[in-house]
Design an enzyme around this catalytic site. Sequence first.
Site, PDB file in Angstrom:
ATOM      1  CG  ASP A  26     -71.861  72.431 -15.110  1.00 32.86           C
ATOM      2  OD1 ASP A  26     -71.199  73.262 -14.469  1.00 32.86           O
ATOM      3  OD2 ASP A  26     -72.844  72.746 -15.801  1.00 32.86           O
ATOM      4  CG  PHE A  27     -73.211  73.619  -8.946  1.00 33.02           C
ATOM      5  CD1 PHE A  27     -73.298  72.736  -7.889  1.00 33.02           C
ATOM      6  CD2 PHE A  27     -73.986  74.775  -8.917  1.00 33.02           C
ATOM      7  CE1 PHE A  27     -74.153  72.984  -6.815  1.00 33.02           C
ATOM      8  CE2 PHE A  27     -74.828  75.046  -7.855  1.00 33.02           C
ATOM      9  CZ  PHE A  27     -74.917  74.147  -6.791  1.00 33.02           C
ATOM     10  CG  ASP A  28     -75.345  76.669 -11.831  1.00 31.61           C
ATOM     11  OD1 ASP A  28     -76.247  77.138 -11.126  1.00 31.61           O
ATOM     12  OD2 ASP A  28     -74.145  76.946 -11.658  1.00 31.61           O
ATOM     13  CG  ASP A 210     -76.400  72.161 -17.773  1.00 29.91           C
ATOM     14  OD1 ASP A 210     -75.274  72.463 -17.297  1.00 29.91           O
ATOM     15  OD2 ASP A 210     -77.353  72.951 -17.822  1.00 29.91           O
TER      16      ASP A 210
END
Length: 261
Positions: A26-28, A210
Amino acid sequence: MTPTLESWTSVRHRLSEQNKILLALDFDGTLSEITERPEDAVLREGNAPLLEALGRKPNIIIGILSGRALNDVSGRVGVPGLIYGGNHGLEIRGPGLDYLHPAAAAAIPAISDAAERLVADLADIPGALVESKVLTLTAHYRLTPPQYHDSIAMIFLDTVGPLLATGACRVTAAKMAMELRPAVDWHKGYALEMIRFQLASDAFPVYFGDDETDEDAYDAAQSVGGIGIYVGPPSTETRAICRLDSPAAVSAALADLLALT
Protein backbone atom coordinates in the site's frame (compact mmCIF):
# COMPACT_ATOMS: atom_id res chain seq x y z
CA MET A 1 -9.54 -11.80 14.43
CA THR A 2 -5.78 -11.44 14.72
CA PRO A 3 -3.94 -14.74 14.13
CA THR A 4 -0.78 -15.75 15.95
CA LEU A 5 1.76 -13.33 14.55
CA GLU A 6 5.11 -14.20 13.06
CA SER A 7 8.15 -12.03 13.77
CA TRP A 8 9.92 -10.19 10.97
CA THR A 9 12.87 -12.52 11.61
CA SER A 10 10.66 -15.50 10.82
CA VAL A 11 9.23 -13.79 7.73
CA ARG A 12 12.73 -12.86 6.58
CA HIS A 13 13.76 -16.50 6.82
CA ARG A 14 10.77 -17.61 4.74
CA LEU A 15 11.53 -14.99 2.10
CA SER A 16 15.14 -16.15 1.90
CA GLU A 17 13.91 -19.55 0.76
CA GLN A 18 11.85 -18.24 -2.21
CA ASN A 19 12.96 -18.37 -5.84
CA LYS A 20 10.60 -15.56 -6.89
CA ILE A 21 8.79 -12.93 -4.81
CA LEU A 22 5.78 -10.75 -5.60
CA LEU A 23 6.29 -7.78 -3.29
CA ALA A 24 3.13 -5.67 -3.03
CA LEU A 25 2.58 -2.63 -0.84
CA ASP A 26 0.00 0.00 0.00
CA PHE A 27 1.11 3.65 -0.18
CA ASP A 28 -0.44 5.81 2.57
CA GLY A 29 0.64 4.66 6.01
CA THR A 30 2.98 2.07 4.52
CA LEU A 31 5.40 3.65 2.05
CA SER A 32 4.47 7.11 3.30
CA GLU A 33 3.53 8.53 6.67
CA ILE A 34 -0.15 9.23 7.31
CA THR A 35 -0.88 12.93 6.80
CA GLU A 36 -3.86 15.03 7.79
CA ARG A 37 -4.46 16.01 4.18
CA PRO A 38 -4.18 13.35 1.42
CA GLU A 39 -2.40 15.79 -0.89
CA ASP A 40 0.45 16.19 1.64
CA ALA A 41 1.55 12.53 1.58
CA VAL A 42 5.00 11.84 0.14
CA LEU A 43 7.13 8.75 -0.28
CA ARG A 44 9.37 8.29 2.76
CA GLU A 45 12.94 9.41 2.19
CA GLY A 46 15.06 6.49 1.06
CA ASN A 47 12.17 4.36 -0.19
CA ALA A 48 12.61 5.32 -3.85
CA PRO A 49 16.15 3.94 -4.17
CA LEU A 50 15.12 0.83 -2.22
CA LEU A 51 12.20 0.17 -4.56
CA GLU A 52 14.38 0.89 -7.60
CA ALA A 53 17.06 -1.54 -6.43
CA LEU A 54 14.54 -4.24 -5.51
CA GLY A 55 12.78 -3.75 -8.85
CA ARG A 56 16.01 -4.49 -10.68
CA LYS A 57 16.24 -7.91 -9.04
CA PRO A 58 15.27 -10.57 -11.61
CA ASN A 59 13.41 -12.60 -8.98
CA ILE A 60 11.29 -9.76 -7.55
CA ILE A 61 8.15 -8.16 -9.00
CA ILE A 62 6.89 -5.05 -7.20
CA GLY A 63 3.30 -3.86 -7.11
CA ILE A 64 1.92 -0.74 -5.42
CA LEU A 65 -1.80 -1.08 -4.60
CA SER A 66 -3.47 2.08 -3.35
CA GLY A 67 -6.88 3.57 -2.80
CA ARG A 68 -5.60 6.65 -4.62
CA ALA A 69 -6.16 7.14 -8.33
CA LEU A 70 -3.55 5.35 -10.42
CA ASN A 71 -1.90 8.50 -11.79
CA ASP A 72 -1.82 9.97 -8.30
CA VAL A 73 -0.06 7.05 -6.62
CA SER A 74 2.32 6.38 -9.52
CA GLY A 75 3.32 10.05 -9.51
CA ARG A 76 3.92 10.08 -5.75
CA VAL A 77 6.06 6.93 -5.84
CA GLY A 78 7.76 7.92 -9.08
CA VAL A 79 9.71 4.71 -9.61
CA PRO A 80 9.52 3.41 -13.20
CA GLY A 81 9.09 -0.25 -14.02
CA LEU A 82 6.76 -1.10 -11.14
CA ILE A 83 3.17 -2.33 -11.32
CA TYR A 84 0.79 0.38 -10.08
CA GLY A 85 -2.78 -0.30 -8.98
CA GLY A 86 -5.10 2.61 -8.26
CA ASN A 87 -8.59 2.82 -6.76
CA HIS A 88 -8.04 -0.43 -4.84
CA GLY A 89 -7.00 -2.21 -8.03
CA LEU A 90 -9.87 -1.17 -10.27
CA GLU A 91 -7.13 0.19 -12.55
CA ILE A 92 -3.70 -1.47 -12.89
CA ARG A 93 -0.82 -0.52 -15.14
CA GLY A 94 2.79 -1.58 -15.51
CA PRO A 95 5.09 -3.75 -17.60
CA GLY A 96 2.96 -6.51 -19.08
CA LEU A 97 -0.33 -5.36 -17.57
CA ASP A 98 -2.87 -2.66 -18.45
CA TYR A 99 -6.28 -3.13 -16.83
CA LEU A 100 -9.39 -1.05 -16.20
CA HIS A 101 -12.41 -2.77 -14.68
CA PRO A 102 -15.20 -2.28 -17.27
CA ALA A 103 -18.02 -1.89 -14.73
CA ALA A 104 -15.99 0.72 -12.85
CA ALA A 105 -15.43 2.68 -16.04
CA ALA A 106 -19.18 2.70 -16.64
CA ALA A 107 -19.78 4.27 -13.21
CA ILE A 108 -17.46 7.26 -13.79
CA PRO A 109 -20.20 9.83 -14.65
CA ALA A 110 -22.32 8.94 -11.61
CA ILE A 111 -19.38 9.09 -9.20
CA SER A 112 -18.18 12.39 -10.66
CA ASP A 113 -21.65 13.86 -10.11
CA ALA A 114 -21.75 12.51 -6.54
CA ALA A 115 -18.37 14.09 -5.82
CA GLU A 116 -19.59 17.51 -6.93
CA ARG A 117 -22.71 17.22 -4.78
CA LEU A 118 -20.71 16.07 -1.75
CA VAL A 119 -18.36 19.05 -2.00
CA ALA A 120 -21.41 21.32 -1.76
CA ASP A 121 -23.22 19.28 0.90
CA LEU A 122 -20.16 19.08 3.20
CA ALA A 123 -19.06 22.68 2.66
CA ASP A 124 -20.28 23.79 6.10
CA ILE A 125 -18.58 20.93 8.01
CA PRO A 126 -15.18 22.10 9.32
CA GLY A 127 -12.28 19.99 8.07
CA ALA A 128 -14.35 17.75 5.78
CA LEU A 129 -12.51 16.91 2.56
CA VAL A 130 -13.85 15.25 -0.58
CA GLU A 131 -11.27 13.47 -2.72
CA SER A 132 -12.51 12.66 -6.23
CA LYS A 133 -10.52 9.79 -7.78
CA VAL A 134 -12.49 9.35 -11.03
CA LEU A 135 -13.41 5.72 -10.40
CA THR A 136 -14.14 6.25 -6.70
CA LEU A 137 -14.50 9.08 -4.21
CA THR A 138 -13.53 9.48 -0.56
CA ALA A 139 -14.86 11.81 2.14
CA HIS A 140 -12.15 12.40 4.74
CA TYR A 141 -12.87 13.60 8.28
CA ARG A 142 -9.43 13.35 9.91
CA LEU A 143 -9.40 17.15 10.33
CA THR A 144 -13.02 17.35 11.49
CA PRO A 145 -13.86 17.73 15.21
CA PRO A 146 -15.44 14.52 16.60
CA GLN A 147 -18.82 16.13 17.23
CA TYR A 148 -19.29 16.44 13.45
CA HIS A 149 -18.47 12.83 12.55
CA ASP A 150 -22.04 11.58 12.76
CA SER A 151 -23.22 14.51 10.66
CA ILE A 152 -20.66 13.71 7.97
CA ALA A 153 -21.82 10.10 7.85
CA MET A 154 -25.48 11.12 7.55
CA ILE A 155 -24.79 13.71 4.86
CA PHE A 156 -22.57 11.29 2.95
CA LEU A 157 -25.15 8.51 2.98
CA ASP A 158 -27.98 10.88 2.09
CA THR A 159 -26.03 12.33 -0.85
CA VAL A 160 -24.96 8.99 -2.33
CA GLY A 161 -28.20 7.24 -1.35
CA PRO A 162 -29.68 7.22 -4.87
CA LEU A 163 -26.58 5.41 -6.21
CA LEU A 164 -26.83 2.87 -3.42
CA ALA A 165 -30.55 2.36 -4.06
CA THR A 166 -29.99 1.56 -7.73
CA GLY A 167 -27.17 -0.83 -6.89
CA ALA A 168 -24.68 1.16 -8.97
CA CYS A 169 -22.33 1.87 -6.06
CA ARG A 170 -21.45 0.76 -2.54
CA VAL A 171 -19.92 2.40 0.53
CA THR A 172 -16.84 1.14 2.36
CA ALA A 173 -14.97 2.39 5.42
CA ALA A 174 -11.33 3.46 5.63
CA LYS A 175 -9.21 5.27 8.23
CA MET A 176 -11.16 8.39 9.18
CA ALA A 177 -12.94 8.26 5.84
CA MET A 178 -15.93 6.91 3.92
CA GLU A 179 -15.56 5.74 0.34
CA LEU A 180 -17.97 5.40 -2.56
CA ARG A 181 -17.01 2.71 -5.06
CA PRO A 182 -18.69 1.04 -8.03
CA ALA A 183 -20.74 -1.93 -6.85
CA VAL A 184 -18.44 -4.49 -8.39
CA ASP A 185 -17.01 -7.55 -6.69
CA TRP A 186 -13.46 -6.24 -6.67
CA HIS A 187 -10.86 -5.27 -4.07
CA LYS A 188 -7.11 -5.25 -3.46
CA GLY A 189 -7.12 -9.01 -2.93
CA TYR A 190 -8.46 -9.62 -6.43
CA ALA A 191 -5.97 -7.10 -7.80
CA LEU A 192 -3.10 -8.94 -6.13
CA GLU A 193 -4.36 -12.23 -7.55
CA MET A 194 -4.57 -10.71 -11.05
CA ILE A 195 -1.00 -9.40 -10.90
CA ARG A 196 0.27 -12.74 -9.68
CA PHE A 197 -1.70 -14.74 -12.26
CA GLN A 198 -0.74 -12.49 -15.18
CA LEU A 199 2.91 -11.91 -14.37
CA ALA A 200 4.23 -14.39 -11.83
CA SER A 201 1.95 -17.31 -11.02
CA ASP A 202 4.84 -19.09 -9.31
CA ALA A 203 5.86 -16.09 -7.18
CA PHE A 204 5.63 -16.02 -3.38
CA PRO A 205 3.31 -13.10 -2.51
CA VAL A 206 3.97 -10.75 0.40
CA TYR A 207 1.73 -7.75 1.01
CA PHE A 208 2.34 -4.73 3.29
CA GLY A 209 -0.63 -2.53 4.27
CA ASP A 210 -2.08 -0.51 7.11
CA ASP A 211 -5.82 -0.12 6.56
CA GLU A 212 -9.05 -2.08 6.63
CA THR A 213 -9.03 -2.03 2.83
CA ASP A 214 -5.79 -4.07 2.89
CA GLU A 215 -7.29 -7.05 4.70
CA ASP A 216 -8.46 -8.65 1.42
CA ALA A 217 -4.91 -8.46 0.09
CA TYR A 218 -3.55 -10.19 3.21
CA ASP A 219 -6.11 -12.94 2.62
CA ALA A 220 -5.15 -13.27 -1.03
CA ALA A 221 -1.44 -13.57 -0.24
CA GLN A 222 -1.92 -15.97 2.65
CA SER A 223 -4.43 -18.20 0.82
CA VAL A 224 -1.59 -19.39 -1.41
CA GLY A 225 0.98 -19.67 1.37
CA GLY A 226 2.26 -16.10 1.23
CA ILE A 227 2.45 -13.43 3.92
CA GLY A 228 0.35 -10.42 4.91
CA ILE A 229 2.13 -7.74 6.94
CA TYR A 230 0.04 -5.19 8.85
CA VAL A 231 1.67 -1.82 9.56
CA GLY A 232 0.39 -0.20 12.73
CA PRO A 233 -0.28 -0.55 16.46
CA PRO A 234 -0.73 -3.95 18.13
CA SER A 235 -4.16 -2.91 19.41
CA THR A 236 -5.65 -3.19 15.90
CA GLU A 237 -7.15 -6.52 14.87
CA THR A 238 -5.96 -7.84 11.54
CA ARG A 239 -5.89 -11.04 9.53
CA ALA A 240 -2.26 -10.45 8.55
CA ILE A 241 0.24 -12.89 10.08
CA CYS A 242 3.00 -10.34 10.69
CA ARG A 243 3.00 -6.80 12.10
CA LEU A 244 5.41 -3.91 11.81
CA ASP A 245 5.13 -0.78 13.92
CA SER A 246 5.36 1.97 11.34
CA PRO A 247 6.30 3.07 7.81
CA ALA A 248 9.85 3.47 9.14
CA ALA A 249 9.84 -0.24 9.97
CA VAL A 250 8.62 -0.97 6.42
CA SER A 251 11.62 0.94 5.05
CA ALA A 252 13.90 -1.10 7.27
CA ALA A 253 12.25 -4.31 6.06
CA LEU A 254 12.75 -3.30 2.43
CA ALA A 255 16.43 -2.63 3.12
CA ASP A 256 16.68 -6.01 4.83
CA LEU A 257 15.01 -7.71 1.88
CA LEU A 258 17.39 -6.00 -0.53
CA ALA A 259 20.39 -7.27 1.44
CA LEU A 260 18.84 -10.71 1.60
CA THR A 261 18.28 -11.07 -2.13
